[in-house]
Design an enzyme around this catalytic site. Structure first.
Site, mmCIF file in Angstrom:
data_model
loop_
_atom_site.group_PDB
_atom_site.id
_atom_site.type_symbol
_atom_site.label_atom_id
_atom_site.label_comp_id
_atom_site.label_asym_id
_atom_site.label_seq_id
_atom_site.Cartn_x
_atom_site.Cartn_y
_atom_site.Cartn_z
ATOM 1 N N LYS A 152 -3.951 5.501 8.354
ATOM 2 C CA LYS A 152 -4.735 5.916 7.183
ATOM 3 C C LYS A 152 -5.259 7.321 7.457
ATOM 4 O O LYS A 152 -6.036 7.544 8.385
ATOM 5 C CB LYS A 152 -5.891 4.938 6.957
ATOM 6 C CG LYS A 152 -6.770 5.258 5.757
ATOM 7 C CD LYS A 152 -7.788 4.151 5.519
ATOM 8 C CE LYS A 152 -8.912 4.586 4.611
ATOM 9 N NZ LYS A 152 -8.453 5.092 3.289
ATOM 10 N N ARG B 252 0.882 -1.183 0.000
ATOM 11 C CA ARG B 252 0.000 0.000 0.000
ATOM 12 C C ARG B 252 0.907 1.216 0.000
ATOM 13 O O ARG B 252 1.210 1.792 1.033
ATOM 14 C CB ARG B 252 -0.899 -0.021 1.233
ATOM 15 C CG ARG B 252 -1.799 1.204 1.345
ATOM 16 C CD ARG B 252 -2.737 1.079 2.525
ATOM 17 N NE ARG B 252 -3.594 2.247 2.672
ATOM 18 C CZ ARG B 252 -3.253 3.341 3.373
ATOM 19 N NH1 ARG B 252 -2.068 3.410 4.005
ATOM 20 N NH2 ARG B 252 -4.075 4.362 3.452
ATOM 21 N N SER C 66 -12.878 -3.119 0.142
ATOM 22 C CA SER C 66 -13.219 -2.559 1.453
ATOM 23 C C SER C 66 -14.729 -2.429 1.552
ATOM 24 O O SER C 66 -15.368 -1.957 0.607
ATOM 25 C CB SER C 66 -12.612 -1.161 1.607
ATOM 26 O OG SER C 66 -11.229 -1.214 1.367
#
Ligand SMILES: Nc1nc(C(F)(F)F)ncc1COP(=O)(O)OP(=O)(O)O
Ligand SMILES: [Mg+2]
Length: 217
Positions: free
Chosen positions: A143, A41, A114
């Site tokens: 995040k 990520r 998600s």
């Protein structure tokens, strides 16, 4: 690599922005410790933006994953997933539509989506997802644009609503949370800072695996 739910047990997610030493080193240590899947990520402040460097990083980390027999997943970036020969792609609600992602990557790659609500979970199933990521379980520092905390109760609610797709829980998870999360109906946990910020990523990964194995008894 074929998707099987146990791959979700200890799902390590990271980018170079999450570490202060080579990500490859951290990944090797986490893999020795027993992670069961890895997601690159590479996103947010401090992450690599240049396409050629992102590709080189993806290829380097994919090789580590395959040395340890675990799937290599790319977050958001379908072009990078295809160019690097990744085992799968993860998309969120603000990314490429899951159905489009599925048609771009084909049926053999792993697709993660998600899902914040049961409705989003049902849509992800219709779109051909192999697993869904549900969270944030707890407050997270990893995040920048995380939604409000939903907790393991959200997973229980999804199972009550008849959602049967494999679920990984994400967001602020520590080893002591695993028992509660697995008993809420998830197959595993996804972690960033619990491993990247650990003194020993190997010990941190091993602790998560031990908790998963205890929860399965
Ligand atoms: N990257 C993720 N991986 C998972 C996984 F299931 F793999 F644990 N679940 C959730 C997310 C969050 O996905 P998204 O909402 O698009 O945000 P971002 O792209 O910033 O990560
Ligand atoms: Mg995303």
């Amino acid at each position: 690599m074929k998707f099987t739910p146990p791959q979700l047990s200890v799902y390590f997610i990271a980018g170079t922005q999450d570490v202060s030493r080579p990500l490859r080193e951290v990944l090797v240590e986490a893999a020795i410790g027993g992670i069961t899947m890895f997601q690159l990520r590479e996103k947010g402040s401090g992450s690599i933006q240049e396409e050629d460097k992102r590709l080189a990083l993806a290829l380097e980390l994919k090789q580590v994953c395959h040395e340890y027999g675990i799937p290599f997943i790319v977050n958001d970036d379908v072009e990078l997933a295809l160019a690097s020969g990744a085992d799968g792609l993860h998309v969120g609600q603000e990314d490429l539509q899951a159905a489009d992602a599925r048609s771009k990557i084909g049926s053999s790659l792993i697709l993660g989506v998600s899902a914040y609500t049961s409705e989003e979970a049902e849509q992800a199933v219709r779109d051909g997802a192999d697993y869904i990521g549900v969270g944030p379980m707890y407050a997270t520092r990893s995040k920048e644009d995380a939604k409000a905390v939903v907790g393991p109760e959200r997973i229980e609610e999804m199972r009550r609503n008849g959602i049967t797709i494999p679920i990984t829980a994400i967001g602020g998870i520590a080893a002591e949370h695993v028992k509660t999360i697995i008993s809420s109906g998830a197959e595993g946990v996804s972690v960033i800072s619990a491993i990247t910020a650990a003194e020993s990523p190997e010990k941190a990964a091993a602790a998560f695996l031990a908790e998963i194995q205890k929860a399965a008894m």
